[in-house]
Scaffold this active site. Sequence first.
Site, PDB file in Angstrom:
ATOM      1  N   GLN A 132       3.610 -20.160   1.146  1.00  0.00           N
ATOM      2  CA  GLN A 132       4.557 -20.369  -0.093  1.00  0.00           C
ATOM      3  C   GLN A 132       5.198 -18.908   0.335  1.00  0.00           C
ATOM      4  OE1 GLN A 132       1.532 -21.430  -3.274  1.00  0.00           O
ATOM      5  NE2 GLN A 132       0.384 -20.572  -1.672  1.00  0.00           N
ATOM      6  N   LYS A 191       0.811  -1.244   0.058  1.00  0.00           N
ATOM      7  CA  LYS A 191       0.017  -0.057  -0.029  1.00  0.00           C
ATOM      8  C   LYS A 191       1.014   1.404   0.234  1.00  0.00           C
ATOM      9  CE  LYS A 191      -3.376  -1.643   3.016  1.00  0.00           C
ATOM     10  NZ  LYS A 191      -4.204  -1.367   3.877  1.00  0.00           N
ATOM     11  N   GLY A 192       2.327   0.946  -0.647  1.00  0.00           N
ATOM     12  CA  GLY A 192       2.975   1.948  -0.314  1.00  0.00           C
ATOM     13  C   GLY A 192       3.350   2.944  -1.465  1.00  0.00           C
ATOM     14  N   ASP A 245       5.441 -15.097  -8.191  1.00  0.00           N
ATOM     15  CA  ASP A 245       4.259 -15.524  -8.640  1.00  0.00           C
ATOM     16  C   ASP A 245       5.671 -15.922 -10.002  1.00  0.00           C
ATOM     17  OD1 ASP A 245       3.008 -15.473  -7.318  1.00  0.00           O
ATOM     18  OD2 ASP A 245       1.600 -13.708  -7.970  1.00  0.00           O
ATOM     19  N   THR A 252       9.248 -12.111  -6.688  1.00  0.00           N
ATOM     20  CA  THR A 252       8.062 -11.828  -6.958  1.00  0.00           C
ATOM     21  C   THR A 252       7.861 -13.647  -6.579  1.00  0.00           C
ATOM     22  OG1 THR A 252       6.317 -13.039  -7.989  1.00  0.00           O
ATOM     23  CG2 THR A 252       7.315 -12.031  -9.278  1.00  0.00           C
ATOM     24  N   MET A 283      -1.065 -19.190  -4.550  1.00  0.00           N
ATOM     25  CA  MET A 283      -0.336 -18.877  -5.520  1.00  0.00           C
ATOM     26  C   MET A 283      -0.682 -18.005  -6.611  1.00  0.00           C
ATOM     27  SD  MET A 283       0.116 -15.670  -2.166  1.00  0.00           S
ATOM     28  CE  MET A 283       0.219 -15.715  -1.254  1.00  0.00           C
ATOM     29  N   GLY A 284      -0.708 -16.859  -6.966  1.00  0.00           N
ATOM     30  CA  GLY A 284      -0.488 -16.926  -8.807  1.00  0.00           C
ATOM     31  C   GLY A 284      -1.787 -16.298  -9.581  1.00  0.00           C
TER      32      GLY A 284
HETATM   33  O1  F6P Z   1       2.205 -11.243  -5.973  1.00  0.00           O
HETATM   34  C1  F6P Z   1       2.582 -11.761  -4.701  1.00  0.00           C
HETATM   35  C2  F6P Z   1       1.277 -12.623  -4.299  1.00  0.00           C
HETATM   36  O2  F6P Z   1       2.190 -13.979  -3.148  1.00  0.00           O
HETATM   37  C3  F6P Z   1       0.015 -12.800  -5.389  1.00  0.00           C
HETATM   38  O3  F6P Z   1       0.217 -14.577  -5.447  1.00  0.00           O
HETATM   39  C4  F6P Z   1      -0.931 -13.265  -3.843  1.00  0.00           C
HETATM   40  O4  F6P Z   1      -1.642 -12.323  -4.913  1.00  0.00           O
HETATM   41  C5  F6P Z   1      -0.160 -11.107  -3.253  1.00  0.00           C
HETATM   42  O5  F6P Z   1       0.730 -11.370  -3.378  1.00  0.00           O
HETATM   43  C6  F6P Z   1      -1.451 -11.817  -1.660  1.00  0.00           C
HETATM   44  O6  F6P Z   1      -0.706 -10.267  -1.142  1.00  0.00           O
HETATM   45  P1  F6P Z   1      -1.184 -10.047   0.113  1.00  0.00           P
HETATM   46  O7  F6P Z   1       0.717  -9.710   1.051  1.00  0.00           O
HETATM   47  O8  F6P Z   1      -1.858  -8.453   0.248  1.00  0.00           O
HETATM   48  O9  F6P Z   1      -1.478 -11.129   0.738  1.00  0.00           O
END
Ligand code: F6P
Length: 366
Positions: free
Chosen positions: A290, A74-75, A141, A139, A183-184
């Site tokens: 993960q 959120k930064g 992902d 990432t 995730m993904g």
């Molecule tokens: O982009 C990486 C990720 O782990 C995504 O797979 C997932 O949707 C998102 O971040 C979740 O983010 P948060 O930290 O806001 O839960």
Amino acid sequence: MKRIVISTGGGDAPGLNAVIHAVVKSADSRDWEVYGSRSGYLGLLDPDELIRLTPEKVEDITPTGGTILGSTNKGNPFAMPVENLAGEIQIRDLSERVMKNFNRMGFFCHIAVGGDGSLEIAHRFATEKGMPVIGVPKTIDNDLEATELTFGFDTAVSTATEALDKLHSTAKSHDRVMVVEVMGRESGWIALNSGVSGGADVILIPEIPFDTQVICRKLTDNELHGKHYAIVVVAEGAKSRNGLTVIQDNDKCAVGRQEVLLGGIGEWVSRQIKECAGKDTRTMVLGHLQRGGSPTTFDRMLALRFGAAAVRMAEAGQFDQMVALSSGSMKAVPLAEAIKQRKKVPLDSDKILTAREIGICLGDEY
Ligand code: F6P
């Protein structure tokens, strides 16, 4: 004495601390000073949140998960949620404040470690404000087009595969279908790699819209062949053929978020399977498991190489660029290129072919 600043933004990933280690040590060997900005740009908004990173401070952090600097999604200083005197949240552009502090501290380079969202912000600082920025891709992902791999991905896949291995025995004992959500957001790399390696029966990824009838045909066929349990791996961003995606009710936390919070598709698929295949199902969301833990050897090595390469790029003045893995080597690519599009699983790739040929249903045909 030259000074650089490093920040980690967006969702964390195993290997962030290894990047910090490499940046600090490589900079120190050139007699440069390194500062860390807490929680993404917070340290550049408020210098009290900058920390001097010495080699002693980062000596033993490579094997640790998370980031010693903290992170946030959120930064974005160009659109920062700020509370006014009336207690209302307003979105404000604080990018000039970042630049003032950057210049006041005498930094000559900002190494921004992040995913697509953070790298986009870094690119805006480079082009709109003239900040000398170098991006380091991060990432779990693995969905950044300009680099063959991102660190954190290998660790996430290992965690997911280990979970699938464990779920086999309990699924078998109870003749159940275990639906595992991984995730993904936009790419199915984690689902595909862990699903194929972890013996899944069905893998659903964002790149291949699925049909629940097809999944049920596969599970019914399993039954006919005497296999009464199954493992279904679903990427959080998987979509049904009629366009359904499942997001969380994030009204309360949406302000300033860079992206919508996904989650819940596993439970939805689970209910569909129960209905059409008449099977007992259970859902497991692997979620942030993960993202946690110690990085694998592969991720440590990649992260250390990225960190050292970023410092080499700073020395060479290669700004508004990102370090990338290309054919086994470190390469500089323009940030504009790096953020252009997400890296999808190619539908004709060997991994997809392998999955299909070993009998895994990908939700589109069976
Ligand atoms: O982009 C990486 C990720 O782990 C995504 O797979 C997932 O949707 C998102 O971040 C979740 O983010 P948060 O930290 O806001 O839960």
